[in-house]
Design a protein around this motif. Sequence first.
Motif, short mmCIF file in Angstrom:
data_model
loop_
_atom_site.label_atom_id
_atom_site.label_comp_id
_atom_site.label_asym_id
_atom_site.label_seq_id
_atom_site.Cartn_x
_atom_site.Cartn_y
_atom_site.Cartn_z
N PRO A 121 43.35 26.40 56.09
CA PRO A 121 43.55 26.86 57.46
C PRO A 121 42.21 27.04 58.18
N HIS A 122 42.16 26.55 59.41
CA HIS A 122 40.91 26.60 60.17
C HIS A 122 41.17 26.35 61.65
N LEU A 123 40.17 26.70 62.43
CA LEU A 123 40.12 26.35 63.84
C LEU A 123 39.21 25.15 63.97
N HIS A 124 39.65 24.14 64.68
CA HIS A 124 38.79 23.02 65.07
C HIS A 124 38.33 23.34 66.49
N LEU A 125 37.03 23.52 66.65
CA LEU A 125 36.43 23.83 67.95
C LEU A 125 35.34 22.81 68.22
N ALA A 126 35.39 22.19 69.37
CA ALA A 126 34.34 21.25 69.79
C ALA A 126 33.86 21.65 71.18
N LEU A 127 32.56 21.47 71.40
CA LEU A 127 31.95 21.83 72.68
C LEU A 127 31.25 20.63 73.29
N VAL A 128 31.20 20.61 74.62
CA VAL A 128 30.57 19.50 75.33
C VAL A 128 29.85 20.04 76.56
N GLU A 129 28.66 19.50 76.81
CA GLU A 129 27.97 19.75 78.07
C GLU A 129 28.36 18.60 79.00
N ILE A 130 28.67 18.92 80.23
CA ILE A 130 29.08 17.91 81.20
C ILE A 130 27.94 17.78 82.20
N ILE A 131 27.06 16.81 81.95
CA ILE A 131 25.87 16.63 82.77
C ILE A 131 26.28 16.07 84.12
N GLY A 132 26.03 16.85 85.17
CA GLY A 132 26.46 16.48 86.50
C GLY A 132 27.79 17.09 86.88
N GLY A 133 28.44 17.77 85.94
CA GLY A 133 29.70 18.45 86.22
C GLY A 133 30.91 17.56 86.13
N ALA A 134 32.05 18.18 85.84
CA ALA A 134 33.32 17.46 85.73
C ALA A 134 33.86 17.24 87.15
N PRO A 135 34.65 16.22 87.34
CA PRO A 135 35.18 15.34 86.32
C PRO A 135 34.37 14.08 86.07
N SER A 136 33.41 13.76 86.92
CA SER A 136 32.73 12.46 86.80
C SER A 136 31.39 12.52 86.08
N GLY A 137 30.99 13.69 85.56
CA GLY A 137 29.71 13.80 84.87
C GLY A 137 29.72 13.10 83.53
N THR A 138 28.58 13.09 82.89
CA THR A 138 28.41 12.49 81.56
C THR A 138 28.70 13.56 80.51
N TYR A 139 29.61 13.25 79.60
CA TYR A 139 30.01 14.19 78.55
C TYR A 139 29.10 14.01 77.34
N GLN A 140 28.40 15.09 76.98
CA GLN A 140 27.46 15.08 75.84
C GLN A 140 27.89 16.17 74.88
N GLY A 141 28.32 15.77 73.66
CA GLY A 141 28.72 16.75 72.66
C GLY A 141 27.60 17.70 72.30
N VAL A 142 27.97 18.91 71.92
CA VAL A 142 27.02 19.97 71.63
C VAL A 142 27.27 20.49 70.21
N ASP A 143 26.21 20.64 69.43
CA ASP A 143 26.32 21.15 68.07
C ASP A 143 25.83 22.61 68.02
N LEU A 144 26.78 23.54 67.98
CA LEU A 144 26.46 24.95 67.84
C LEU A 144 27.05 25.51 66.53
N TYR A 145 27.28 24.61 65.57
CA TYR A 145 27.91 24.99 64.30
C TYR A 145 27.14 26.11 63.61
N ARG A 146 25.84 25.96 63.46
CA ARG A 146 25.03 26.98 62.77
C ARG A 146 25.13 28.33 63.49
N MET A 147 25.12 28.32 64.81
CA MET A 147 25.24 29.57 65.56
C MET A 147 26.57 30.26 65.26
N PHE A 148 27.65 29.47 65.23
CA PHE A 148 28.96 30.06 64.95
C PHE A 148 29.05 30.57 63.51
N LEU A 149 28.43 29.88 62.56
CA LEU A 149 28.42 30.39 61.19
C LEU A 149 27.65 31.70 61.12
#
Length: 175
Positions: free
Chosen positions: A123-151
């Motif tokens: 059992p687990h939570l799947h959590l993914a984060l993204v920075e939206i460069i230029g803002g949604a909806p038409s910005g560039t989606y860049q995944g973000v790795d904050l795994y170590r911070m959450f651990l």
Amino acid sequence: MSAFTIDMSNPFPSGFTAGLGGPGTGGHQSPHWYIQYGMDLGAPAGTQVHAAFDAHITKYSPHDPATDSGKVYGAQLFMRSPNDEMGGFYTHLTNVPGGLGVGTQVSRGDVLGQVHEFAGIDPHLHLALVEIIGGAPSGTYQGVDLYRMFLDTADSGTVTPVTFNQDGSPPTIGA
């Protein structure tokens, strides 16, 4: 675009058991940011999942047990920060509180549901984060790795400021 800072906290102020894999590991592969940048954060089935940041829900797929499979199971929530320049994806949830849906505002720490257990998968939570460069909806989606911070902040009420630079570079943690 200008850099901005969001206060983030762990989705598990209690109940966390283990990190089960971060971005780019195991089944966390392209082509979608919400899979590739996924973090699997373990907790017993039924553990409450909290919002890691202030946001508004942009997509909600309720839990339908009849459609659960080994990869897709439980409820799914997509949400974006108030400025629409950062987003998150939460899945493997059940018991999502009534009243949560598209357009709902959530505050960091609000309960989003509980960890759902399926077919012997840890059992687990799947959590993914993204920075939206230029803002949604038409910005560039860049995944973000904050795994170590959450651990590092699991089972705590720690609030961590995270600065998103809006230039494609990794965010600055604790700035």
